[in-house]
Write a protein that holds these residues in place. Structure first.
Motif, PDB file in Angstrom:
ATOM      1  N   ASP A 127       0.852  -1.186   0.000  1.00 41.80           N
ATOM      2  CA  ASP A 127       0.000   0.000   0.000  1.00 41.80           C
ATOM      3  C   ASP A 127       0.891   1.241   0.000  1.00 41.80           C
ATOM      4  O   ASP A 127       2.117   1.155  -0.109  1.00 41.80           O
ATOM      5  CB  ASP A 127      -0.949  -0.004   1.194  1.00 41.80           C
ATOM      6  CG  ASP A 127      -0.206  -0.168   2.522  1.00 41.80           C
ATOM      7  OD1 ASP A 127       1.039  -0.002   2.526  1.00 41.80           O
ATOM      8  OD2 ASP A 127      -0.855  -0.456   3.538  1.00 41.80           O
ATOM      9  N   PHE A 128       0.278   2.410   0.120  1.00 36.49           N
ATOM     10  CA  PHE A 128       1.068   3.643   0.079  1.00 36.49           C
ATOM     11  C   PHE A 128       2.081   3.692   1.226  1.00 36.49           C
ATOM     12  O   PHE A 128       3.228   4.118   1.043  1.00 36.49           O
ATOM     13  CB  PHE A 128       0.136   4.860   0.146  1.00 36.49           C
ATOM     14  CG  PHE A 128       0.894   6.162   0.176  1.00 36.49           C
ATOM     15  CD1 PHE A 128       1.429   6.705  -0.974  1.00 36.49           C
ATOM     16  CD2 PHE A 128       1.074   6.837   1.381  1.00 36.49           C
ATOM     17  CE1 PHE A 128       2.141   7.904  -0.947  1.00 36.49           C
ATOM     18  CE2 PHE A 128       1.778   8.035   1.416  1.00 36.49           C
ATOM     19  CZ  PHE A 128       2.309   8.567   0.251  1.00 36.49           C
ATOM     20  N   THR A 129       1.650   3.247   2.403  1.00 38.23           N
ATOM     21  CA  THR A 129       2.559   3.285   3.545  1.00 38.23           C
ATOM     22  C   THR A 129       3.801   2.440   3.301  1.00 38.23           C
ATOM     23  O   THR A 129       4.930   2.863   3.582  1.00 38.23           O
ATOM     24  CB  THR A 129       1.834   2.805   4.808  1.00 38.23           C
ATOM     25  OG1 THR A 129       0.713   3.667   5.063  1.00 38.23           O
ATOM     26  CG2 THR A 129       2.752   2.816   6.013  1.00 38.23           C
ATOM     27  N   ALA A 130       3.609   1.241   2.746  1.00 37.98           N
ATOM     28  CA  ALA A 130       4.758   0.355   2.498  1.00 37.98           C
ATOM     29  C   ALA A 130       5.705   0.969   1.474  1.00 37.98           C
ATOM     30  O   ALA A 130       6.933   0.938   1.651  1.00 37.98           O
ATOM     31  CB  ALA A 130       4.248  -1.001   2.023  1.00 37.98           C
ATOM     32  N   SER A 131       5.156   1.516   0.397  1.00 37.30           N
ATOM     33  CA  SER A 131       6.023   2.112  -0.615  1.00 37.30           C
ATOM     34  C   SER A 131       6.703   3.375  -0.076  1.00 37.30           C
ATOM     35  O   SER A 131       7.859   3.656  -0.402  1.00 37.30           O
ATOM     36  CB  SER A 131       5.221   2.428  -1.887  1.00 37.30           C
ATOM     37  OG  SER A 131       4.201   3.372  -1.604  1.00 37.30           O
ATOM     38  N   ARG A 132       6.003   4.110   0.744  1.00 38.32           N
ATOM     39  CA  ARG A 132       6.593   5.298   1.353  1.00 38.32           C
ATOM     40  C   ARG A 132       7.753   4.922   2.262  1.00 38.32           C
ATOM     41  O   ARG A 132       8.782   5.604   2.285  1.00 38.32           O
ATOM     42  CB  ARG A 132       5.516   6.041   2.143  1.00 38.32           C
ATOM     43  CG  ARG A 132       6.004   7.182   3.018  1.00 38.32           C
ATOM     44  CD  ARG A 132       6.455   8.360   2.202  1.00 38.32           C
ATOM     45  NE  ARG A 132       6.837   9.481   3.058  1.00 38.32           N
ATOM     46  CZ  ARG A 132       7.516  10.532   2.654  1.00 38.32           C
ATOM     47  NH1 ARG A 132       7.889  10.620   1.392  1.00 38.32           N
ATOM     48  NH2 ARG A 132       7.809  11.508   3.479  1.00 38.32           N
ATOM     49  N   ARG A 133       7.616   3.839   2.981  1.00 36.51           N
ATOM     50  CA  ARG A 133       8.707   3.384   3.859  1.00 36.51           C
ATOM     51  C   ARG A 133       9.947   3.037   3.039  1.00 36.51           C
ATOM     52  O   ARG A 133      11.079   3.350   3.432  1.00 36.51           O
ATOM     53  CB  ARG A 133       8.258   2.171   4.678  1.00 36.51           C
ATOM     54  CG  ARG A 133       7.242   2.501   5.777  1.00 36.51           C
ATOM     55  CD  ARG A 133       6.747   1.218   6.433  1.00 36.51           C
ATOM     56  NE  ARG A 133       7.828   0.532   7.139  1.00 36.51           N
ATOM     57  CZ  ARG A 133       8.101   0.697   8.418  1.00 36.51           C
ATOM     58  NH1 ARG A 133       7.367   1.528   9.149  1.00 36.51           N
ATOM     59  NH2 ARG A 133       9.089   0.035   8.994  1.00 36.51           N
ATOM     60  N   LEU A 134       9.738   2.401   1.896  1.00 33.49           N
ATOM     61  CA  LEU A 134      10.878   2.070   1.033  1.00 33.49           C
ATOM     62  C   LEU A 134      11.530   3.341   0.483  1.00 33.49           C
ATOM     63  O   LEU A 134      12.761   3.442   0.415  1.00 33.49           O
ATOM     64  CB  LEU A 134      10.424   1.174  -0.119  1.00 33.49           C
ATOM     65  CG  LEU A 134       9.937  -0.232   0.246  1.00 33.49           C
ATOM     66  CD1 LEU A 134       9.488  -0.975  -1.005  1.00 33.49           C
ATOM     67  CD2 LEU A 134      11.037  -1.024   0.964  1.00 33.49           C
ATOM     68  N   ALA A 135      10.702   4.293   0.062  1.00 36.85           N
ATOM     69  CA  ALA A 135      11.250   5.536  -0.482  1.00 36.85           C
ATOM     70  C   ALA A 135      12.077   6.286   0.567  1.00 36.85           C
ATOM     71  O   ALA A 135      13.174   6.785   0.278  1.00 36.85           O
ATOM     72  CB  ALA A 135      10.108   6.416  -0.994  1.00 36.85           C
TER      73      ALA A 135
END
Length: 230
Positions: A127-135
């Motif tokens: 989700d957005f949170t997971a991708s944001r954590r990677l970024a």
């Protein structure tokens, strides 16, 4: 066919002045690359952005989900172009959430050259949170990250650059007209924070480790085939 070299940013490009909006050196950011199942162009685009030769000896951390590996095959480090060969730390996992966890942990290691993760479809864990954590992890620790998506569609994401890519007929072989030449891809940068989105047809030159714009691809019949993205 015409070639217009060095217009797409790669680590080895030396023509940055042609497009001042592009970034020559690979930046520590998360890029998300979509491709159809079984199409290796997404992985190719990720690798084409890595530094090659003496400037690119740092190991790769490569995480594959089982379904993604079933489509594209497992990583074979000896198959990398000579200028990209380096140690590859390969992790094979069953679930998407394990891919995301392994990528985030890998991004905390600043000595890695890049982190690549492969996912199939649109898993709930992404989700957005997971991708944001990677970024955030990529930028905080200075490690480029590539999330290769096969068979998925774009949803809300924290990735800094988002691509749709597709393989095109290969370029003509310089010595054998019946043999496949260098790979060619259609690139669609549909969202980016640091450069202007655009669409390009490019060929990858493995000897020079760069992407060149091309005006057409080699096989007319295949070139007329409709895109799998419509």
């Amino acid at each position: 066919m015409t070639h217009v070299p060095c217009l797409i940013p790669t680590a080895s490009s030396s023509c940055s002045s042609l497009l001042p909006e592009t970034i020559v050196a690979p930046r520590p950011m998360l890029q998300e690359i979509f491709a159809a199942p079984g199409d290796a162009s997404a992985t190719g685009l990720a690798l084409a952005q890595l530094p090659g030769g003496e400037g690119g000896s740092a190991p790769l951390f490569w995480v594959q989900e089982a379904r993604a590996a079933g489509e594209a095959g497992r990583v074979f480090a000896h198959g990398l172009p000579p200028r990209l060969r380096r140690p590859v730390l390969h992790v094979f996992v069953r679930k998407a959430r394990d891919v995301l966890w392994a990528m985030e942990e890998g991004l905390k290691c600043a000595s890695l050259g890049a982190v690549i993760g492969e996912l199939h479809g649109n898993p709930q864990a992404l989700d957005f949170t997971a991708s944001r954590r990677l970024a955030v992890a990529a930028e905080r620790h200075g490690v480029p990250a590539f999330l290769v998506r096969t068979g998925g569609h774009a949803e809300l994401s924290g990735a800094r650059r988002r691509w749709r890519v597709e393989s095109r007929p290969s370029l003509p072989h310089p010595y054998d007209p019946k043999a496949p030449g260098a790979p060619a891809w259609s690139l669609d940068l549909f969202r980016a924070r640091d450069m202007r989105p655009g669409i390009w047809d490019v060929g990858y030159d493995p000897a020079a480790h760069r992407l060149d714009l091309v005006s057409a691809t080699g096989d007319g019949a295949m070139a007329e085939r409709p895109s799998r993205y419509g």
